[in-house]
Design a protein around this motif. Structure first.
Motif, PDB file in Angstrom:
ATOM      1  N   GLU A 139     -32.633 -93.826 -67.150  1.00 12.02           N
ATOM      2  CA  GLU A 139     -32.889 -92.386 -67.135  1.00 12.02           C
ATOM      3  C   GLU A 139     -31.663 -91.594 -67.559  1.00 12.02           C
ATOM      4  O   GLU A 139     -31.765 -90.627 -68.307  1.00 12.02           O
ATOM      5  CB  GLU A 139     -33.352 -91.956 -65.742  1.00 12.02           C
ATOM      6  N   LEU A 142     -30.993 -92.064 -71.419  1.00 12.27           N
ATOM      7  CA  LEU A 142     -31.991 -91.386 -72.267  1.00 12.27           C
ATOM      8  C   LEU A 142     -31.839 -89.861 -72.242  1.00 12.27           C
ATOM      9  O   LEU A 142     -32.371 -89.173 -73.106  1.00 12.27           O
ATOM     10  CB  LEU A 142     -33.408 -91.768 -71.822  1.00 12.27           C
ATOM     11  N   ALA A 143     -31.122 -89.362 -71.237  1.00 14.09           N
ATOM     12  CA  ALA A 143     -30.941 -87.909 -71.158  1.00 14.09           C
ATOM     13  C   ALA A 143     -29.754 -87.450 -72.003  1.00 14.09           C
ATOM     14  O   ALA A 143     -29.479 -86.267 -72.100  1.00 14.09           O
ATOM     15  CB  ALA A 143     -30.750 -87.488 -69.705  1.00 14.09           C
ATOM     16  N   ARG A 144     -29.049 -88.402 -72.629  1.00 13.97           N
ATOM     17  CA  ARG A 144     -27.856 -88.018 -73.408  1.00 13.97           C
ATOM     18  C   ARG A 144     -28.239 -87.520 -74.801  1.00 13.97           C
ATOM     19  O   ARG A 144     -29.340 -87.759 -75.286  1.00 13.97           O
ATOM     20  CB  ARG A 144     -26.909 -89.218 -73.514  1.00 13.97           C
ATOM     21  N   TYR A 149     -32.318 -90.224 -80.411  1.00  9.81           N
ATOM     22  CA  TYR A 149     -33.285 -89.811 -79.389  1.00  9.81           C
ATOM     23  C   TYR A 149     -34.008 -88.525 -79.778  1.00  9.81           C
ATOM     24  O   TYR A 149     -34.967 -88.128 -79.124  1.00  9.81           O
ATOM     25  CB  TYR A 149     -32.601 -89.570 -78.042  1.00  9.81           C
ATOM     26  N   LEU A 152     -37.692 -88.829 -80.368  1.00 11.25           N
ATOM     27  CA  LEU A 152     -38.496 -89.400 -79.280  1.00 11.25           C
ATOM     28  C   LEU A 152     -39.216 -88.270 -78.559  1.00 11.25           C
ATOM     29  O   LEU A 152     -38.580 -87.397 -77.994  1.00 11.25           O
ATOM     30  CB  LEU A 152     -37.589 -90.080 -78.259  1.00 11.25           C
ATOM     31  N   GLN A 153     -40.548 -88.288 -78.569  1.00 14.90           N
ATOM     32  CA  GLN A 153     -41.269 -87.203 -77.909  1.00 14.90           C
ATOM     33  C   GLN A 153     -41.830 -87.603 -76.558  1.00 14.90           C
ATOM     34  O   GLN A 153     -42.440 -86.814 -75.863  1.00 14.90           O
ATOM     35  CB  GLN A 153     -42.407 -86.725 -78.805  1.00 14.90           C
ATOM     36  N   PHE A 154     -41.650 -88.860 -76.200  1.00 19.43           N
ATOM     37  CA  PHE A 154     -42.077 -89.302 -74.875  1.00 19.43           C
ATOM     38  C   PHE A 154     -41.280 -90.555 -74.556  1.00 19.43           C
ATOM     39  O   PHE A 154     -40.633 -91.129 -75.433  1.00 19.43           O
ATOM     40  CB  PHE A 154     -43.579 -89.630 -74.860  1.00 19.43           C
ATOM     41  N   GLN A 155     -41.292 -90.955 -73.302  1.00 20.23           N
ATOM     42  CA  GLN A 155     -40.722 -92.256 -72.985  1.00 20.23           C
ATOM     43  C   GLN A 155     -41.652 -93.004 -72.053  1.00 20.23           C
ATOM     44  O   GLN A 155     -42.363 -92.400 -71.255  1.00 20.23           O
ATOM     45  CB  GLN A 155     -39.313 -92.108 -72.408  1.00 20.23           C
ATOM     46  N   VAL A 156     -41.650 -94.315 -72.206  1.00 27.14           N
ATOM     47  CA  VAL A 156     -42.488 -95.140 -71.343  1.00 27.14           C
ATOM     48  C   VAL A 156     -41.575 -95.727 -70.280  1.00 27.14           C
ATOM     49  O   VAL A 156     -40.558 -96.329 -70.607  1.00 27.14           O
ATOM     50  CB  VAL A 156     -43.165 -96.271 -72.127  1.00 27.14           C
ATOM     51  N   MET A 157     -41.915 -95.483 -69.018  1.00 23.86           N
ATOM     52  CA  MET A 157     -40.991 -95.923 -67.978  1.00 23.86           C
ATOM     53  C   MET A 157     -40.968 -97.434 -67.871  1.00 23.86           C
ATOM     54  O   MET A 157     -41.993 -98.103 -67.827  1.00 23.86           O
ATOM     55  CB  MET A 157     -41.331 -95.294 -66.636  1.00 23.86           C
ATOM     56  N   PRO A 158     -39.765 -97.997 -67.866  1.00 23.22           N
ATOM     57  CA  PRO A 158     -39.677 -99.440 -67.742  1.00 23.22           C
ATOM     58  C   PRO A 158     -39.996 -99.851 -66.306  1.00 23.22           C
ATOM     59  O   PRO A 158     -39.820 -99.064 -65.387  1.00 23.22           O
ATOM     60  CB  PRO A 158     -38.216 -99.738 -68.062  1.00 23.22           C
ATOM     61  N   ARG A 196     -40.601 -94.593 -80.982  1.00 21.47           N
ATOM     62  CA  ARG A 196     -41.076 -95.440 -79.886  1.00 21.47           C
ATOM     63  C   ARG A 196     -39.935 -96.343 -79.422  1.00 21.47           C
ATOM     64  O   ARG A 196     -39.344 -97.071 -80.212  1.00 21.47           O
ATOM     65  CB  ARG A 196     -42.235 -96.296 -80.392  1.00 21.47           C
TER      66      ARG A 196
ATOM     67  N   PRO B 159     -41.659 -86.172 -71.566  1.00 22.02           N
ATOM     68  CA  PRO B 159     -42.767 -86.763 -70.795  1.00 22.02           C
ATOM     69  C   PRO B 159     -42.564 -88.266 -70.620  1.00 22.02           C
ATOM     70  O   PRO B 159     -42.228 -88.960 -71.574  1.00 22.02           O
ATOM     71  CB  PRO B 159     -43.991 -86.502 -71.679  1.00 22.02           C
ATOM     72  N   LEU B 161     -44.331 -91.806 -69.379  1.00 19.55           N
ATOM     73  CA  LEU B 161     -45.614 -92.437 -69.067  1.00 19.55           C
ATOM     74  C   LEU B 161     -45.429 -93.849 -68.540  1.00 19.55           C
ATOM     75  O   LEU B 161     -44.433 -94.498 -68.824  1.00 19.55           O
ATOM     76  CB  LEU B 161     -46.491 -92.482 -70.325  1.00 19.55           C
TER      77      LEU B 161
END
Lengths: 292, 229
Positions: A139, A142-144, A149, A152-158, A196, B159, B161
């Motif tokens: 987290e 990815l906020a950097r 990045y 990237l319009q979304f992220q899939v949580m690992p 992605r 967002p 997911l």
């Protein structure tokens, strides 16, 4: 008794005395050594005891702060119907709330050497489970602000729960966290146009698998050349090389493998695989295949 | 026996767990105000909560993480965390009953360990700081009651997911399956699938518009940002 025998006895006695003296001084030296070791051990035990007490005191402080003032503050802050609670007072109470938490955090982290300070202000506490640490690294990284990045319009949580039962030393936990950070930073710095990004973590065929997969552009020869004219490629290349070397060393310590390879369509797969039950004497077996 | 936590015809049953009397005195009336029909029970420690849960599973649980195991013992976040984890993994209340859960604590960071489990959980979930004004607390609890998931996020985040939601989108829009078939394929309940849709809708910030078909809106947005190809 003849004078001759008396002479012999005397010599024997002298020899005996000499041997005994030597033995006594050897014993004395040994005793001194033992005393030293004992003192050192005692010192260490006392130091450990003190550290333990210190950690305990910090925990108790946390619990006291948590169960006392923080609870009272919560009750005050949430009472939105009490007219006496002006905005000004509310913000002051809110800052006291933050300060109290800050005290605990700083006390706790100063008590251990094992904290890791990541770039741009995240401190990892290696007392926490690896699953939590990796989530924090993900987290935070990815906020950097990285060019890779931006698209990237979304992220899939690992889901790192496959690693819930690992028993890694602090050093190896730190290594795995750094590996993830490095791999994610590489995507951010180099994989332009990524839409992605997948971080996969699973147990498969007796091994742990940690994969970071992007679909960004892998710089081709011309792009690299163009990039090298505009950026400082030396530093960048060294950085990447250093990252690969660290990953390689980590893989070796885990008796596993590190690999960075092109993704089927576009992008890069960065992968760390290590056995759930590592075999003995595996340090030399790790096969490595590197792109850079 | 009701089928699952959000399909009740009789009064909803709420269970509030907090060892601080003063907090209970704030939370309980606020809940009563928002859900006048609900029957509200309270417990002040882990064992007390367990007993009530076993007696009759609640529809909504409001849990403080820092509670004692039994009254009189020291309150620690581990105890509440254990309770939440047991609920999320169906150890205390076997499926198909999955209560909605709201965590209210002065420190919700320990929950990060359960984040993936939370997003895939059948029931709704909300986590919030205990010092939030009661009105906001109720708003987030409404999220959980609706079947959605609310976790405080950093300001800059995009967002996020869960991989199971991605699978749902793929099965619906790439393979054209309906919800029943998707639930079967994913080995989960109809309610879970319904709640996943609500979570996707909330994550993609799609509002309710009576003139628009919700699923079509989700598909348009999902294709636009590349969730599906």
């Amino acid at each position: 008794m003849t004078p001759a025998t008396s002479q012999l006895d005397r010599t024997a006695l002298l020899q005996l005395v000499e041997t005994l003296t030597a033995q006594v001084s050897a014993l004395e030296a040994e005793k001194l050594d033992l005393q030293k070791n004992f003192d050192a051990a005692l010192e260490k035990a006392v130091a450990q005891q003190m550290l333990k007490q210190r950690a305990l005191a910090i925990e108790q402080t946390y619990e006291a702060v948590h169960n006392g003032p923080l609870q009272s503050l919560a009750v005050l802050l949430r009472a939105d119907r009490v007219p006496a609670l002006e905005d000004d007072l509310r913000s002051q109470l809110a800052s006291i709330n933050q300060e109290l938490r800050g005290i605990y955090q700083s006390m706790r982290l100063s008590a251990q050497d094992e904290a890791l300070y990541l770039e741009s202000g995240l401190t990892l506490d290696f007392d926490l489970p690896l699953v939590v640490l990796l989530q924090q690294v993900f987290e935070h990284t990815l906020a950097r602000d990285f060019p890779g990045y931006e698209t990237l319009q979304f992220q899939v949580m690992p889901d790192f729960s496959a690693l819930a039962n690992t028993q890694l030393s602090v050093e190896l936990k730190r290594g795995v966290c750094l590996f993830l950070q490095e791999a994610l930073c590489n995507v951010g710095k180099h994989a332009l146009g990524t839409t992605r990004l997948s971080v996969l973590c699973e147990q498969r065929a007796g091994s742990y698998w940690l994969q970071i997969i992007d679909n960004g552009q892998t710089p081709g020869m011309i792009e690299s050349l163009l990039q090298s004219l505009t950026e400082s490629p030396e530093v960048d290349h060294q950085e990447r090389h250093q990252g690969s070397r660290q990953a390689k060393a980590l893989a070796q310590q885990l008796c596993g493998k590190f690999q960075r390879r092109p993704n089927a369509d576009q992008g890069t797969i960065c992968e760390l695989v290590w056995p759930i039950n590592p075999p003995g004497g595996c340090q030399e077996d790790s096969e490595l295949e590197l792109i850079d | 026996m009701r089928e699952s936590a959000d399909e009740s015809s009789s009064a909803q049953r709420f269970l509030v767990i907090d060892d601080h009397e003063a907090v209970l005195q704030g939370t309980v009336p606020a809940l009563k105000g928002a859900y006048p029909e609900a029957e509200i029970w309270t417990a002040q420690d882990y064992q007390g909560a367990r007993q009530l849960i076993e007696q009759q599973p609640p529809d909504l649980m409001v849990v403080d993480l820092s509670i004692p195991d039994v009254a009189g013992q020291k309150a620690t976040p581990d105890v509440g965390l254990k309770l939440v984890e047991q609920i999320l993994t169906g150890q205390l209340i076997p499926s198909p009953w999955a209560p909605n859960v709201a965590v209210l604590s002065t420190d919700i960071n320990p929950l990060i360990r359960l984040k993936a489990t939370i997003k895939a959980y059948e029931g709704g979930f909300a986590a919030m700081d205990k010092s939030l004004p009661l009105q906001e607390m109720i708003q987030y609890i409404n999220f959980a009651v609706r079947g959605s998931v609310y976790l405080p996020q950093s300001v800059k985040s995009r967002p996020e997911l869960h991989s199971k939601w991605m699978e749902l989108l793929r099965l619906r829009f790439d393979e054209g399956l309906n919800d029943k078939a998707i639930a079967k394929r994913m080995g989960t309940s109809d309610r879970t699938i319904r709640n996943y849709w609500i979570r996707i809708q909330d994550t993609l910030l799609i509002g309710d518009d009576p003139e628009k078909d919700l699923r079509v809106q989700i598909e348009i947005e999902a294709r636009r940002i590349g969730l599906i190809n």
